[in-house]
Design an enzyme around this catalytic site. Structure first.
Site, PDB file in Angstrom:
ATOM      1  N   SER A 113       9.822 -53.153  41.323  1.00  0.00           N
ATOM      2  CA  SER A 113      10.249 -53.224  42.928  1.00  0.00           C
ATOM      3  C   SER A 113      10.783 -54.909  42.914  1.00  0.00           C
ATOM      4  O   SER A 113      10.187 -55.871  42.094  1.00  0.00           O
ATOM      5  CB  SER A 113       9.130 -53.128  43.563  1.00  0.00           C
ATOM      6  OG  SER A 113       9.451 -53.815  44.963  1.00  0.00           O
ATOM      7  N   TYR A 160       1.428 -54.897  47.226  1.00  0.00           N
ATOM      8  CA  TYR A 160       2.132 -54.076  46.744  1.00  0.00           C
ATOM      9  C   TYR A 160       3.097 -54.628  45.339  1.00  0.00           C
ATOM     10  O   TYR A 160       2.840 -53.986  44.136  1.00  0.00           O
ATOM     11  CB  TYR A 160       3.049 -53.653  47.770  1.00  0.00           C
ATOM     12  CG  TYR A 160       4.090 -52.820  47.186  1.00  0.00           C
ATOM     13  CD1 TYR A 160       3.957 -51.710  46.344  1.00  0.00           C
ATOM     14  CD2 TYR A 160       5.831 -53.389  47.372  1.00  0.00           C
ATOM     15  CE1 TYR A 160       5.059 -50.812  45.746  1.00  0.00           C
ATOM     16  CE2 TYR A 160       6.763 -52.574  46.682  1.00  0.00           C
ATOM     17  CZ  TYR A 160       6.504 -51.450  45.980  1.00  0.00           C
ATOM     18  OH  TYR A 160       7.418 -50.807  45.567  1.00  0.00           O
ATOM     19  N   LYS A 167       2.629 -53.766  41.177  1.00  0.00           N
ATOM     20  CA  LYS A 167       3.862 -53.442  40.492  1.00  0.00           C
ATOM     21  C   LYS A 167       3.907 -54.305  39.042  1.00  0.00           C
ATOM     22  O   LYS A 167       4.162 -54.006  38.018  1.00  0.00           O
ATOM     23  CB  LYS A 167       5.235 -53.488  41.065  1.00  0.00           C
ATOM     24  CG  LYS A 167       5.265 -52.428  42.218  1.00  0.00           C
ATOM     25  CD  LYS A 167       5.476 -50.856  41.523  1.00  0.00           C
ATOM     26  CE  LYS A 167       5.548 -49.814  42.306  1.00  0.00           C
ATOM     27  NZ  LYS A 167       5.473 -48.433  41.427  1.00  0.00           N
TER      28      LYS A 167
END
Ligand code: UDP
Length: 327
Positions: A115, A139, A143
């Site tokens: 991402s 988040y 990743k």
């Protein structure tokens, strides 16, 4: 056969629609956020969680899996700030189990969904893959951790990976057979369209005091079918040996503010939005725009659909599916 984890989710299900035209596909999804009816009927579907070791053993011993496309993840920035444990559990711990199963059963090829959130608050206007990752929320950190773990697995266990760093996925299949459905919905474009479809009272703009032209956050929106096509090219190149251990941004290369997006939604739908200015949302960087030159050079991929086409396809989907649960 290609194992697609999270193949009932938003991006995974659009990829599966394309992939079944070329390969046998095995979808595994725990259906917590995915939708069974989104899975193409030509794919084999198994309900389950990739954190489940015995399920992984069954999958790799039962099916002739030659590559894995790993979409299954938790993916909401705001939620990750409030509940980081969920993000490290689902996005890191469970993925390590998947990688270990791949190593055990000698499956060496992986396409990994990463991402733009791994870049954090970049100091350049257009972000290319050489920009130093510095995620600012759990988040993004989950990743980025996985990207680093993949590097280690590649050098220790000869795993071959392609990491695709998505900017803001949006839009739906042209046929409107499947589209974006999150419950509850938190993403900008579906929220605006639900509002314009009469399912929400208003649209909240999270922050108008960012250092951008109009004070609202800027993002690079990319059509989900363009993302799916990039995956197919990456898989073919990986399996054919043309690339290995590569990282690519997937974006349009154009930035749109929250206000710009509302304007285009109003134009496409011919309806006027009722807007409320709200405080900033935790963890949101002001501006994220991709440079996607690298994948153009290596694989000849570029995004084909602009913001208006993205919103037109999403509007077709939302008009067909009045999504009213849990709003
Ligand atoms: N946003 C907003 N109102 C909403 C939802 C999102 O102003 O109801 C903003 C959000 O702060 C961000 C942008 O729209 O700047 C895109 O948010 P989204 O959740 O769609 O994607 P993200 O960039 O978080 O992956």
């Amino acid at each position: 056969m290609i194992l697609v984890t999270g193949g009932a989710g938003y991006i995974g299900s659009h990829l599966v629609k394309e992939l079944v035209k070329k390969e046998e596909v095995l979808v595994v999804d725990n259906l917590i956020t995915g939708h069974y009816e989104f899975v193409d009927e030509k794919a084999i579907f198994i309900k389950g969680d990739i954190g489940n070791q015995s399920l992984l053993n069954d999958l790799f011993t039962t099916y002739p899996i030659k590559a894995v496309m790993h979409f299954a993840a938790s993916s909401l920035v705001g939620e990750s700030v409030c509940d980081p444990s969920k993000y490290y559990e689902n996005n890191v711990t469970a993925t390590i189990k998947l990688l270990n199963a791949m190593t055990t059963y000698n499956v060496k090829s992986l396409i990994f969904s990463s991402s733009a959130a791994i870049y954090g608050i970049p100091s350049v206007y257009k972000i290319d893959e050489s920009v130093h990752p510095n995620p600012v929320n759990p988040y993004g950190r989950s990743k980025r951790m996985m990207e680093q773990i993949l590097e280690d697995y590649a050098s220790a266990y000869s795993l071959n990976y392609v990491i695709l760093r998505y900017f803001n996925a949006a839009g739906a299949l042209d046929t409107a057979k499947i589209g974006e459905r999150h419950e509850p919905e938190t993403h900008l474009i579906p929220i605006i369209l639900q509002h314009l479809n009469g399912l929400r009272e208003k649209v909240q703009i999270y922050g108008t005091d960012y250092e951008t032209n109009d004070g609202t956050c800027i993002r690079d929106y990319i059509h989900v079918v363009d993302i799916a096509n990039a995956h197919i090219l990456a898989l073919e190149a990986l399996l054919g040996g043309a690339i290995k251990n590569a990282i690519y941004n997937l974006g349009n290369g154009n930035g749109y503010s929250v206000k710009d997006v509302i304007e285009v939604c109003e134009k496409v739908t011919g309806k006027k939005a009722n807007i409320e200015i709200s405080p900033r949302r935790l963890g949101d960087p002001a501006c994220l725009i991709a440079s996607a030159e690298k994948i153009l050079l290596d694989l000849g991929w570029k995004a084909e659909r602009d913001l208006e086409q993205i919103i037109k396809s999403a509007w077709k989907w939302h008009s067909k599916e009045k999504i009213d649960s849990k709003i």
